[in-house]
Design a protein around this motif. Structure first.
Motif, PDB file in Angstrom:
ATOM      1  N   LEU A  39      30.329  51.045  54.948  1.00 17.68           N
ATOM      2  CA  LEU A  39      31.499  51.894  54.747  1.00 17.68           C
ATOM      3  C   LEU A  39      31.098  53.346  54.545  1.00 17.68           C
ATOM      4  O   LEU A  39      31.675  54.258  55.158  1.00 17.68           O
ATOM      5  N   SER A  40      30.101  53.568  53.716  1.00 17.42           N
ATOM      6  CA  SER A  40      29.636  54.930  53.443  1.00 17.42           C
ATOM      7  C   SER A  40      29.110  55.608  54.699  1.00 17.42           C
ATOM      8  O   SER A  40      29.372  56.786  54.943  1.00 17.42           O
ATOM      9  N   LYS A  41      28.393  54.844  55.522  1.00 21.61           N
ATOM     10  CA  LYS A  41      27.842  55.408  56.751  1.00 21.61           C
ATOM     11  C   LYS A  41      28.959  55.770  57.737  1.00 21.61           C
ATOM     12  O   LYS A  41      28.895  56.805  58.402  1.00 21.61           O
ATOM     13  N   ARG A  42      29.986  54.915  57.811  1.00 18.02           N
ATOM     14  CA  ARG A  42      31.089  55.199  58.725  1.00 18.02           C
ATOM     15  C   ARG A  42      31.865  56.433  58.274  1.00 18.02           C
ATOM     16  O   ARG A  42      32.280  57.254  59.102  1.00 18.02           O
TER      17      ARG A  42
ATOM     18  N   GLU B 261      41.495  45.311  51.090  1.00 13.66           N
ATOM     19  CA  GLU B 261      42.757  45.005  50.438  1.00 13.66           C
ATOM     20  C   GLU B 261      43.465  46.274  49.988  1.00 13.66           C
ATOM     21  O   GLU B 261      44.644  46.243  49.620  1.00 13.66           O
ATOM     22  N   ALA B 262      42.736  47.370  50.011  1.00 13.66           N
ATOM     23  CA  ALA B 262      43.294  48.685  49.679  1.00 13.66           C
ATOM     24  C   ALA B 262      42.485  49.737  50.429  1.00 13.66           C
ATOM     25  O   ALA B 262      41.346  49.488  50.840  1.00 13.66           O
ATOM     26  N   VAL B 263      43.081  50.893  50.622  1.00 15.95           N
ATOM     27  CA  VAL B 263      42.372  51.979  51.297  1.00 15.95           C
ATOM     28  C   VAL B 263      41.323  52.543  50.336  1.00 15.95           C
ATOM     29  O   VAL B 263      41.659  52.952  49.220  1.00 15.95           O
ATOM     30  N   PRO B 264      40.055  52.553  50.733  1.00 12.36           N
ATOM     31  CA  PRO B 264      38.989  53.016  49.837  1.00 12.36           C
ATOM     32  C   PRO B 264      39.158  54.491  49.451  1.00 12.36           C
ATOM     33  O   PRO B 264      39.510  55.315  50.296  1.00 12.36           O
ATOM     34  N   ASP B 265      38.913  54.805  48.190  1.00 12.50           N
ATOM     35  CA  ASP B 265      39.025  56.189  47.721  1.00 12.50           C
ATOM     36  C   ASP B 265      38.097  57.118  48.496  1.00 12.50           C
ATOM     37  O   ASP B 265      38.428  58.287  48.731  1.00 12.50           O
ATOM     38  N   LYS B 266      36.930  56.585  48.901  1.00 15.52           N
ATOM     39  CA  LYS B 266      35.971  57.418  49.625  1.00 15.52           C
ATOM     40  C   LYS B 266      36.549  57.977  50.916  1.00 15.52           C
ATOM     41  O   LYS B 266      36.131  59.042  51.385  1.00 15.52           O
TER      42      LYS B 266
END
Length: 253
Positions: free
Chosen positions: A8-11, A29-34
């Motif tokens: 996720l972080s790389k994307r 299940e939710a949109v990541p804060d990042k």
């Protein structure tokens, strides 16, 4: 950091450079804060996750042109997305949407609206303001009325309304001079088509239920039929010519 979080972080890091972020089939299940750290996002794909709601913070992506939310568990879309004035594609099929945002018509650049296979019963009045809309897919919902205001969708080329509960088609659809493709199957309450629709549009490909067809399988006798059949014949002739030139050809009603 787990492998999922690392990916996720790389994307997200890559999206900072490209403006494109694809997080489909990520088990979210939710949109990541990042995600909200990306400042120049143009395309966001959150399809095939487990989202129950979409954060209103998505409105901060002022450069977003494409938003894909298909195959989630969304019951509503936040009104905040209506501030994404650069949006050209909004796709949220295969969810549990009961309605569309009230101010949807604010999305003046929207070209494709795809919300099939939800439980939408009514459409917001503002939808008639989507004058850039070329493709509209409202199929497989529970809509019982096509708003007369649809006649203002001046850029519309393709409209899918199959498998709803529609009882009649407004004559104002005759104002859709660019409309070429219309699917009305699965709306048994539609007993006739307005002459204006058949005569005044560019309609070439019309799909309807059997009770609107003649014994020859072509549209039954009704006002405007001849004008439609002439355009249909011209399309088929063109397809046959393409086949003669080595291409593929498909025949439709």
């Amino acid at each position: 950091m787990g492998q999922g979080q690392s990916v996720l972080s790389k994307r997200i890091e890559r999206a900072e450079k490209t403006g494109v972020l694809a997080l489909s089939e990520s088990g979210l299940e939710a949109v990541p804060d990042k995600l909200f750290t990306v400042s120049n996002l143009r395309s966001l794909n959150l399809a095939s996750n487990k989202l129950l709601k979409l954060s209103p913070r998505v409105a901060q992506f002022k450069h977003l042109t494409s938003l894909t939310l298909d195959h989630n568990k969304l019951k509503a879309l936040p009104e905040d997305i209506c501030s994404l004035v650069k949006l050209e594609l909004l796709s949220a099929s295969h969810n549990s949407l009961a309605a569309l945002p009230y101010a949807l018509g604010s999305l003046k650049r929207l070209k494709k609206l795809m919300v099939s296979k939800n439980v939408i019963a009514e459409l917001p009045h503002s939808i008639q303001n989507l004058t850039s809309l070329a493709i509209l897919d409202l199929s497989h919902n529970v809509i019982d009325e096509v708003p007369a205001g649809f006649g203002a969708l001046s850029s519309l080329v393709e409209m899918r309304l199959e498998q709803n509960r529609i009882r009649s088609i407004p004559a104002t659809l005759g104002k859709l001079q660019r409309l070429k493709d219309l699917d009305l199957r699965g709306n048994e309450g539609v007993k006739a088509l307005p002459e204006e629709l058949l005569r005044d549009t560019a309609l070439q490909h019309l799909q309807v239920d059997a009770h609107l067809l003649g014994t020859d399988g072509v549209l039954a006798e009704m006002p405007g039929r001849d004008a439609y059949l002439a355009r249909r014949k011209a399309r088929i002739d063109k397809e046959l010519h393409g086949k003669a030139e080595g291409g593929d050809v498909e025949f439709h009603q």
